[in-house]
Enzyme design. Structure first.
Site, PDB file in Angstrom:
ATOM      1  N   GLU A   1      -1.502   5.174  13.655  1.00 22.55           N
ATOM      2  CA  GLU A   1      -1.175   6.414  12.955  1.00 22.55           C
ATOM      3  C   GLU A   1      -1.444   7.626  13.843  1.00 22.55           C
ATOM      4  O   GLU A   1      -0.661   8.585  13.857  1.00 22.55           O
ATOM      5  CB  GLU A   1      -1.961   6.523  11.652  1.00 22.55           C
ATOM      6  CG  GLU A   1      -1.536   7.702  10.792  1.00 22.55           C
ATOM      7  CD  GLU A   1      -2.084   7.662   9.384  1.00 22.55           C
ATOM      8  OE1 GLU A   1      -1.580   8.421   8.543  1.00 22.55           O
ATOM      9  OE2 GLU A   1      -3.026   6.872   9.122  1.00 22.55           O
TER      10      GLU A   1
ATOM     11  N   PHE B   1       1.559  -3.416   3.984  1.00 29.06           N
ATOM     12  CA  PHE B   1       1.886  -4.738   4.500  1.00 29.06           C
ATOM     13  C   PHE B   1       3.383  -4.978   4.333  1.00 29.06           C
ATOM     14  O   PHE B   1       3.997  -4.537   3.362  1.00 29.06           O
ATOM     15  CB  PHE B   1       1.120  -5.817   3.735  1.00 29.06           C
ATOM     16  CG  PHE B   1      -0.352  -5.904   4.086  1.00 29.06           C
ATOM     17  CD1 PHE B   1      -0.898  -5.173   5.110  1.00 29.06           C
ATOM     18  CD2 PHE B   1      -1.186  -6.759   3.373  1.00 29.06           C
ATOM     19  CE1 PHE B   1      -2.250  -5.264   5.424  1.00 29.06           C
ATOM     20  CE2 PHE B   1      -2.527  -6.867   3.681  1.00 29.06           C
ATOM     21  CZ  PHE B   1      -3.065  -6.114   4.706  1.00 29.06           C
TER      22      PHE B   1
ATOM     23  N   HIS C   1      -9.833   1.829   0.009  1.00 30.29           N
ATOM     24  CA  HIS C   1      -8.370   1.681   0.000  1.00 30.29           C
ATOM     25  C   HIS C   1      -7.931   1.209  -1.383  1.00 30.29           C
ATOM     26  O   HIS C   1      -8.170   0.071  -1.776  1.00 30.29           O
ATOM     27  CB  HIS C   1      -7.952   0.682   1.072  1.00 30.29           C
ATOM     28  CG  HIS C   1      -6.480   0.644   1.333  1.00 30.29           C
ATOM     29  ND1 HIS C   1      -5.536   1.164   0.461  1.00 30.29           N
ATOM     30  CD2 HIS C   1      -5.779   0.147   2.384  1.00 30.29           C
ATOM     31  CE1 HIS C   1      -4.338   0.989   0.955  1.00 30.29           C
ATOM     32  NE2 HIS C   1      -4.452   0.377   2.126  1.00 30.29           N
TER      33      HIS C   1
ATOM     34  N   HIS D   1      -2.896   7.897   6.171  1.00 24.68           N
ATOM     35  CA  HIS D   1      -3.110   6.594   5.547  1.00 24.68           C
ATOM     36  C   HIS D   1      -4.542   6.154   5.835  1.00 24.68           C
ATOM     37  O   HIS D   1      -5.224   5.654   4.949  1.00 24.68           O
ATOM     38  CB  HIS D   1      -2.095   5.589   6.085  1.00 24.68           C
ATOM     39  CG  HIS D   1      -2.104   4.274   5.369  1.00 24.68           C
ATOM     40  ND1 HIS D   1      -2.001   4.162   4.002  1.00 24.68           N
ATOM     41  CD2 HIS D   1      -2.222   2.992   5.842  1.00 24.68           C
ATOM     42  CE1 HIS D   1      -2.039   2.890   3.654  1.00 24.68           C
ATOM     43  NE2 HIS D   1      -2.190   2.163   4.750  1.00 24.68           N
TER      44      HIS D   1
ATOM     45  N   LYS E   1      -9.465   7.786   1.957  1.00 22.10           N
ATOM     46  CA  LYS E   1     -10.038   6.438   1.859  1.00 22.10           C
ATOM     47  C   LYS E   1     -11.460   6.354   2.392  1.00 22.10           C
ATOM     48  O   LYS E   1     -12.175   5.395   2.087  1.00 22.10           O
ATOM     49  CB  LYS E   1      -9.140   5.435   2.589  1.00 22.10           C
ATOM     50  CG  LYS E   1      -7.764   5.246   1.967  1.00 22.10           C
ATOM     51  CD  LYS E   1      -6.931   4.240   2.748  1.00 22.10           C
ATOM     52  CE  LYS E   1      -5.540   4.066   2.159  1.00 22.10           C
ATOM     53  NZ  LYS E   1      -4.671   5.245   2.407  1.00 22.10           N
TER      54      LYS E   1
ATOM     55  N   CYS F   1       0.799  -1.219   0.000  1.00 25.08           N
ATOM     56  CA  CYS F   1       0.000   0.000   0.000  1.00 25.08           C
ATOM     57  C   CYS F   1       0.834   1.273   0.000  1.00 25.08           C
ATOM     58  O   CYS F   1       0.280   2.369  -0.089  1.00 25.08           O
ATOM     59  CB  CYS F   1      -0.943  -0.010   1.194  1.00 25.08           C
ATOM     60  SG  CYS F   1      -1.942  -1.507   1.272  1.00 25.08           S
TER      61      CYS F   1
END
Length: 414
Positions: free
Chosen positions: A315, A400, A341, A304, A336, A163
């Site tokens: 975050e 990830f 996402h 994010h 998002k 991502c």
């Protein structure tokens, strides 16, 4: 020591679930438009996750020759379309092929092609596999096809960091121009993983929201107490980066200057971010240090913000760790919440959202923010856009494998 080149943004191209083209995207984004609905690309009946942020109004024939369309996976089509929009927006008339490169990331690549061709293999046999299977499926073909379409012979790479792919692609392209290896770079990310295998795979690992199949408009809810997983999205975000002198010489419109880039890794777990947001805070600090900025100079963070428990908590902790009391003066919002996402494309699209916030002095909202969660107490711009001066902003991407990336942008001052 060789003086580093200044780098500016002169073109924006976006394909997203809430709009195609920068104007449509920005209008929808500031209006808080939901781009998530029931999956239409295949029948999701029987899947535990049945919703996604699809680009429902995309016609590849508007951007690509019909013969070529059949030889490209959907993620490549998105990337090439976004690149064309960005190059047109930048109004570059005479491209120096050898001084122009392409860095486009994708977390997964041709998932749809992979699924379709495996299905043919197992039901009809090896003789029915397309000769275009491999060049349609492999992850570097978005970058490769952009280079071919525009005859760009500079550095051409595909960044694959889950991502964080789009953000790393832009950051690495920024470094190329800084070092004097190119004058112009086409950079960003693209993804099209809303396929049976993609949806089933992310759902199996319990990453997707599965409790809003009947209410998709409220499924993606970053930082909200009742968040329950991310919603998959698709699309592409491509920007044009230029050496400042090159942009000024041709009288280009400059949206913003890119001034910092940070990247590191949690080295903790294949999917879960490290507790406490410590490494993510270090990543943001790397970007600020690279830019020569102090934390209190940042006005806005495009988070994010995935709508997952661990990401949103971590975050927020990272922002508090780095910014201290200034964290409560910042605007923080998640694209998002509207697009879902977009995986490897997220960083590219969210960089565009960040740049347009600087250009317009408006911060888009985080929609579906209704119930505060313990410890998540920053200004997430709930539900309605805010007009506020944005001189300096950062965009975060965490992937990830522990991949963290952060870009810093500021208003251009000659």
């Amino acid at each position: 020591m060789i003086e580093e080149n200044r780098v500016v943004v002169t073109g924006l191209g976006v394909i997203s679930p809430i709009g195609i083209g920068k104007e449509n995207f920005w209008t929808a984004l500031t209006a808080g438009t939901n781009g998530i609905g029931r999956i239409t690309q295949f029948d999701p009946t029987g899947y535990i996750a049945q919703i996604a942020g699809e680009v429902s109004d995309f016609d590849p024939a508007q951007f690509i020759d019909k013969k070529e369309i059949k030889r490209m996976d959907r993620y490549t089509q998105f990337a090439l379309a976004a690149a064309k929009l960005a190059i047109e927006d930048a109004q570059i008339k005479n491209i120096d092929s050898e001084r122009t490169g392409v860095f486009v990331g994708s977390g997964i690549g041709g998932m749809e092609t992979l699924h379709n061709q495996y299905e043919k293999l197992f039901t009809k046999g090896a003789s029915r596999i397309s000769p275009f299977f491999i060049p349609m499926m492999i992850g570097n073909m978005a970058a490769g096809n952009i280079a071919i379409a525009f005859k760009l012979q500079g550095a051409c790479e595909c960044i694959v960091t889950a991502c964080a792919s789009g953000t790393n692609a832009i950051g690495d392209a920024y470094r190329i121009i800084q070092r004097g290896e190119a004058d112009v770079m086409v950079a960003g990310g693209s993804e099209a993983a809303i396929s049976p295998a993609g949806v089933a795979g992310f759902a199996a690992m319990k990453a997707l929201c599965t409790d809003h199949n009947e209410d998709p408009a409220h499924a993606s809810r970053p930082f909200d107490k009742n968040r329950s997983g991310f919603v998959m999205g698709e699309g592409a975000g491509i920007i044009i980066l230029e050496k400042l002198e090159h942009a000024l010489a041709r009288g280009a419109h400059i949206y913003a200057e890119i001034v910092g880039y940070g990247r590191n890794d949690d080295a903790y777990h294949i999917t879960t971010p490290a507790p406490g947001g410590i490494t993510q805070a270090k990543c943001m600090k790397l970007a600020l240090d690279d830019a020569g900025l102090k934390p209190e100079e940042i006005d806005y963070i495009n988070a994010h913000g995935t709508s997952t428990h661990f990401n949103d908590k971590g975050e927020t902790e990272a922002i508090k760790n780095l910014f201290g009391e200034h964290a409560y003066k910042l605007a923080v919002s998640s694209t998002k919440s509207m697009t879902g996402h977009m995986l490897g494309a997220a960083g590219g699209v969210e960089a565009i959202a960040t740049i347009l916030s600087i250009e317009n002095n408006i911060v888009h909202p985080t929609i579906n923010y209704e119930t505060p969660d313990e410890g998540l107490d920053l200004n997430y711009i709930p539900n309605t856009a805010q007009a506020r001066t944005v001189n300096v902003a950062i965009s975060n991407s965490f992937g990830f494998g522990g991949h963290n990336a952060c870009l810093a942008f500021k208003k251009f001052i000659g």
